[in-house]
Scaffold this motif. Structure first.
Motif, PDB file in Angstrom:
ATOM      1  N   LEU A  98      -6.589  -6.333  17.896  1.00 45.07           N
ATOM      2  CA  LEU A  98      -6.106  -7.525  17.169  1.00 45.07           C
ATOM      3  C   LEU A  98      -5.963  -7.198  15.681  1.00 45.07           C
ATOM      4  CD1 LEU A  98      -6.699 -11.142  17.663  1.00 45.07           C
ATOM      5  CD2 LEU A  98      -7.858 -10.327  15.638  1.00 45.07           C
ATOM      6  N   ILE A  99      -6.941  -6.487  15.142  1.00 46.32           N
ATOM      7  CA  ILE A  99      -6.916  -6.121  13.720  1.00 46.32           C
ATOM      8  C   ILE A  99      -5.781  -5.132  13.465  1.00 46.32           C
ATOM      9  CG2 ILE A  99      -8.232  -4.893  11.936  1.00 46.32           C
ATOM     10  CD1 ILE A  99     -10.788  -6.138  13.422  1.00 46.32           C
ATOM     11  N   VAL A 100      -5.605  -4.170  14.384  1.00 47.51           N
ATOM     12  CA  VAL A 100      -4.515  -3.194  14.226  1.00 47.51           C
ATOM     13  C   VAL A 100      -3.169  -3.913  14.233  1.00 47.51           C
ATOM     14  CG1 VAL A 100      -3.312  -1.251  15.317  1.00 47.51           C
ATOM     15  CG2 VAL A 100      -5.799  -1.202  15.098  1.00 47.51           C
ATOM     16  N   ARG A 101      -3.007  -4.897  15.113  1.00 44.89           N
ATOM     17  CA  ARG A 101      -1.738  -5.633  15.141  1.00 44.89           C
ATOM     18  C   ARG A 101      -1.485  -6.360  13.819  1.00 44.89           C
ATOM     19  NH1 ARG A 101      -0.477  -8.301  20.997  1.00 44.89           N
ATOM     20  NH2 ARG A 101      -0.521  -6.379  22.193  1.00 44.89           N
ATOM     21  N   PHE A 102      -2.536  -6.966  13.255  1.00 51.54           N
ATOM     22  CA  PHE A 102      -2.408  -7.666  11.969  1.00 51.54           C
ATOM     23  C   PHE A 102      -1.981  -6.673  10.878  1.00 51.54           C
ATOM     24  CE2 PHE A 102      -4.959  -9.953   8.407  1.00 51.54           C
ATOM     25  CZ  PHE A 102      -3.900 -10.780   8.091  1.00 51.54           C
ATOM     26  N   LEU A 103      -2.601  -5.505  10.877  1.00 43.82           N
ATOM     27  CA  LEU A 103      -2.268  -4.500   9.856  1.00 43.82           C
ATOM     28  C   LEU A 103      -0.883  -3.908  10.085  1.00 43.82           C
ATOM     29  CD1 LEU A 103      -5.733  -2.707   9.516  1.00 43.82           C
ATOM     30  CD2 LEU A 103      -4.592  -4.115   7.772  1.00 43.82           C
ATOM     31  N   ARG A 104      -0.500  -3.749  11.357  1.00 46.76           N
ATOM     32  CA  ARG A 104       0.826  -3.180  11.632  1.00 46.76           C
ATOM     33  C   ARG A 104       1.931  -4.120  11.171  1.00 46.76           C
ATOM     34  NH1 ARG A 104       0.980  -0.268  17.473  1.00 46.76           N
ATOM     35  NH2 ARG A 104       3.182  -0.493  16.980  1.00 46.76           N
ATOM     36  N   VAL A 105       1.748  -5.413  11.382  1.00 49.50           N
ATOM     37  CA  VAL A 105       2.747  -6.383  10.890  1.00 49.50           C
ATOM     38  C   VAL A 105       2.885  -6.236   9.372  1.00 49.50           C
ATOM     39  CG1 VAL A 105       3.132  -8.861  10.478  1.00 49.50           C
ATOM     40  CG2 VAL A 105       2.545  -8.040  12.772  1.00 49.50           C
ATOM     41  N   GLN A 106       1.751  -6.078   8.689  1.00 45.16           N
ATOM     42  CA  GLN A 106       1.793  -5.931   7.232  1.00 45.16           C
ATOM     43  C   GLN A 106       2.458  -4.615   6.831  1.00 45.16           C
ATOM     44  OE1 GLN A 106      -1.979  -6.958   5.216  1.00 45.16           O
ATOM     45  NE2 GLN A 106      -2.676  -7.781   7.161  1.00 45.16           N
ATOM     46  N   ALA A 107       2.106  -3.536   7.544  1.00 42.00           N
ATOM     47  CA  ALA A 107       2.688  -2.221   7.216  1.00 42.00           C
ATOM     48  C   ALA A 107       4.196  -2.259   7.430  1.00 42.00           C
ATOM     49  CB  ALA A 107       2.048  -1.123   8.061  1.00 42.00           C
ATOM     50  N   GLU A 108       4.613  -2.891   8.530  1.00 47.30           N
ATOM     51  CA  GLU A 108       6.047  -2.926   8.836  1.00 47.30           C
ATOM     52  C   GLU A 108       6.799  -3.903   7.940  1.00 47.30           C
ATOM     53  OE1 GLU A 108       6.194  -2.890  13.218  1.00 47.30           O
ATOM     54  OE2 GLU A 108       4.664  -1.334  13.009  1.00 47.30           O
ATOM     55  N   ALA A 109       6.074  -4.783   7.243  1.00 47.94           N
ATOM     56  CA  ALA A 109       6.715  -5.662   6.257  1.00 47.94           C
ATOM     57  C   ALA A 109       6.768  -4.992   4.878  1.00 47.94           C
ATOM     58  CB  ALA A 109       5.967  -6.986   6.178  1.00 47.94           C
ATOM     59  N   GLY A 110       6.111  -3.833   4.724  1.00 52.14           N
ATOM     60  CA  GLY A 110       6.303  -3.066   3.494  1.00 52.14           C
ATOM     61  C   GLY A 110       5.131  -2.959   2.533  1.00 52.14           C
ATOM     62  N   ILE A 111       3.890  -3.312   2.953  1.00 48.99           N
ATOM     63  CA  ILE A 111       2.754  -3.135   2.024  1.00 48.99           C
ATOM     64  C   ILE A 111       2.651  -1.660   1.601  1.00 48.99           C
ATOM     65  CG2 ILE A 111       1.384  -5.122   2.790  1.00 48.99           C
ATOM     66  CD1 ILE A 111      -0.323  -3.070   4.452  1.00 48.99           C
ATOM     67  N   ASP A 112       2.106  -1.440   0.380  1.00 52.00           N
ATOM     68  CA  ASP A 112       2.024  -0.088  -0.181  1.00 52.00           C
ATOM     69  C   ASP A 112       0.680   0.573   0.089  1.00 52.00           C
ATOM     70  OD1 ASP A 112       4.568  -0.256  -1.841  1.00 52.00           O
ATOM     71  OD2 ASP A 112       3.441  -1.953  -2.661  1.00 52.00           O
ATOM     72  N   ALA A 113      -0.324  -0.217   0.431  1.00 56.24           N
ATOM     73  CA  ALA A 113      -1.676   0.301   0.671  1.00 56.24           C
ATOM     74  C   ALA A 113      -2.391  -0.763   1.494  1.00 56.24           C
ATOM     75  CB  ALA A 113      -2.411   0.519  -0.651  1.00 56.24           C
ATOM     76  N   LEU A 114      -3.511  -0.409   2.108  1.00 48.26           N
ATOM     77  CA  LEU A 114      -4.275  -1.427   2.831  1.00 48.26           C
ATOM     78  C   LEU A 114      -5.761  -1.259   2.561  1.00 48.26           C
ATOM     79  CD1 LEU A 114      -5.922  -0.319   5.612  1.00 48.26           C
ATOM     80  CD2 LEU A 114      -3.552  -0.030   6.387  1.00 48.26           C
ATOM     81  N   GLN A 115      -6.480  -2.368   2.688  1.00 47.44           N
ATOM     82  CA  GLN A 115      -7.938  -2.324   2.566  1.00 47.44           C
ATOM     83  C   GLN A 115      -8.553  -2.965   3.803  1.00 47.44           C
ATOM     84  OE1 GLN A 115      -9.841  -2.645  -1.175  1.00 47.44           O
ATOM     85  NE2 GLN A 115     -11.484  -3.952  -0.473  1.00 47.44           N
ATOM     86  N   LEU A 116      -9.500  -2.240   4.403  1.00 48.22           N
ATOM     87  CA  LEU A 116     -10.256  -2.784   5.531  1.00 48.22           C
ATOM     88  C   LEU A 116     -11.609  -3.245   4.975  1.00 48.22           C
ATOM     89  CD1 LEU A 116     -10.084  -3.140   8.662  1.00 48.22           C
ATOM     90  CD2 LEU A 116     -11.334  -0.974   8.839  1.00 48.22           C
ATOM     91  N   PHE A 117     -11.821  -4.580   5.010  1.00 46.99           N
ATOM     92  CA  PHE A 117     -13.053  -5.161   4.461  1.00 46.99           C
ATOM     93  C   PHE A 117     -14.115  -5.207   5.544  1.00 46.99           C
ATOM     94  CE2 PHE A 117     -10.103  -7.233   1.445  1.00 46.99           C
ATOM     95  CZ  PHE A 117     -10.831  -7.237   0.276  1.00 46.99           C
ATOM     96  N   ASP A 118     -15.189  -4.412   5.390  1.00 50.19           N
ATOM     97  CA  ASP A 118     -16.358  -4.647   6.252  1.00 50.19           C
ATOM     98  C   ASP A 118     -17.451  -5.228   5.364  1.00 50.19           C
ATOM     99  OD1 ASP A 118     -17.635  -4.924   8.602  1.00 50.19           O
ATOM    100  OD2 ASP A 118     -17.581  -2.812   9.171  1.00 50.19           O
TER     101      ASP A 118
END
Ligand code: 1CP
Length: 387
Positions: A211-231
């Motif tokens: 579920l988290i990967v899908r959320f991040l993939r939507v963001q990556a495919e929309a063009g984000i430049d970097a990502l942060q995984l908050f634990d």
């Protein structure tokens, strides 16, 4: 174990087409200071953004949010883009952090939850059994279309030297809200589940990871430049429990997202004892809270990576580091802010000089506190750019 909880077939890695789509949407922000620092090149100045820079400390945020709920604003592309941009304009930040929340993919999937003002995410039916996990819906990418549209709106407004950071909550932190039913001080229901019923725990982790990967993939495919995984709440765990119950899943997320080629940051509060393990999970940038000096953090991680892969090439042990001004320092006046910024810059530079770190992204050690004076934040940004 039932079929629904085992989730064997979900292939977490994106297709080559998905990676191409992401690359075509992304702006050419190669010289942005944040990207340079993350990959180990020399940035034009020390890049800085602040966790929770978008939100309650800004009068323009309170104004725009006065008649609309938190989650409704997260699913409104125009509002999402505007709130994301507010602090970037006001403070001349090097990065925008997407205005969203870690529970957004759950809400999009249809989980009954709300973000209660002054409290945080509250889940109507806490998830504690295999049956609850089976019934937890998986998010479909089209349920996240408003977020992708909002990202497009932000990218149109950013300068080419500024970047957009997308994010998600890591499986442990997200699970804590689902199991406890809301914010928790000690995470005792979550830990009790982990200890007494590890099968159920691992089933929940296997459900949340894709579920988290899908959320991040939507963001990556929309063009984000970097990502942060908050634990954010991983620091409540011992290193032993973190390794057994949490790290494998965070690691799967970093592995799945790696082919997009964008820098990945990993952060949690109070994680001094976990920094090495969090780096082993696979981020490019390790976030550090204010409790551990930046040079000590880099030395700890370098040692942990060396012990994990004794034959590895030296540069596989190098990460960039993000942090770590105590958010409370923003209440202490300009002289204290200036001296603490200088100290942190010197500690981060020392880690680079020693060969333990490849770059520094300045940030707070956790989020901006709601009652912070926005002018002190602006001054801190100026000070950091000169450091
Ligand atoms: O009414 C309001 O204004 C709601 C307050 C608020 C805001 C502005 C919440 C509720 N979430 C957010 C936005 C948000 N959440 C962002 C984007 C804005 C930015 O950072 O500038 C991000 C990155 C998050 C991520 C988030 N949500 C985390 C991880 C980051 C962290 O601070 O550790 C966590 C743990 C949450 C849960 C959450 N959502 C909201 C609150 C108050 C909380 C924390 C509750 C708790 O203490 O357990």
């Amino acid at each position: 174990m039932t079929e629904g909880t085992s989730n064997p077939a979900e292939n977490l890695a994106p297709s080559a087409d998905a990676v191409d789509t992401a690359a075509s949407r992304r702006r050419a922000a190669h010289d942005a200071p944040l990207l340079a620092a993350a990959r180990g090149d020399k940035p034009a100045h020390r890049p800085v953004w602040m966790m929770r820079q978008a939100g309650r400390s800004l009068p323009e945020y309170r104004e725009i949010r006065k008649d609309i709920g938190m989650l409704d604003s997260c699913f409104n592309p125009e509002l999402l883009a505007e709130i994301t941009m507010q602090p970037v304009r006001r403070h001349n930040a090097d990065a925008a952090i997407l205005f969203s929340d870690i529970v957004v993919p759950l809400k999009a999937a249809g989980v009954d939850l709300d973000i209660v003002p002054g409290r945080g995410p509250v889940v109507e039916h806490p998830i504690r059994t295999l049956e609850d996990i089976d019934n937890l819906p998986m998010v479909e990418p089209d349920q996240l279309t408003p977020i992708a549209e909002g990202i497009g709106g932000v990218l149109e407004q950013l300068r080419s030297d500024q970047v957009l950071i997308g994010f998600a909550g890591a499986p442990f932190t997200l699970a804590s809200y689902l199991v406890e039913g809301g914010p928790s001080k000690n995470h005792e229901v979550t830990k009790a589940l982990m200890y007494t019923n590890p099968e159920t725990w691992h089933a929940l982790m296997r459900k949340l990871t894709p579920l988290i990967v899908r959320f991040l993939r939507v963001q990556a495919e929309a063009g984000i430049d970097a990502l942060q995984l908050f634990d954010s709440w991983a620091g409540y765990l011992s290193a032993r429990d973190y390794r057994e119950f949490v790290r494998p899943y965070s690691q799967q997320i970093f592995t799945a997202m790696r082919s997009y080629g964008i820098p990945m940051i990993h952060f949690g509060v109070g994680t001094g004892e976990l920094l090495g393990d969090m780096a082993i999970a696979g981020p490019d940038v390790v976030g550090v809270d204010w409790r551990v000096p930046m040079d000590s953090a880099a030395a700890r991680v370098y040692g942990a990576l060396e012990a994990d892969a004794p034959d590895g090439q030296p540069d596989t042990r190098m990460r960039a580091y993000q942090g770590n001004l105590d958010p409370a320092v923003l209440f202490a006046g300009p002289d204290v802010i200036a001296s603490q910024v200088k100290r942190i810059a010197a500690e981060a530079d020392r880690a680079i000089a020693r060969g333990h770190s490849r770059g520094h992204i300045f940030n707070l050690g956790h989020g901006v506190l709601p009652s912070t004076d926005p002018d002190s934040i602006t001054r801190a940004f100026e000070e950091i750019h000169l450091s």
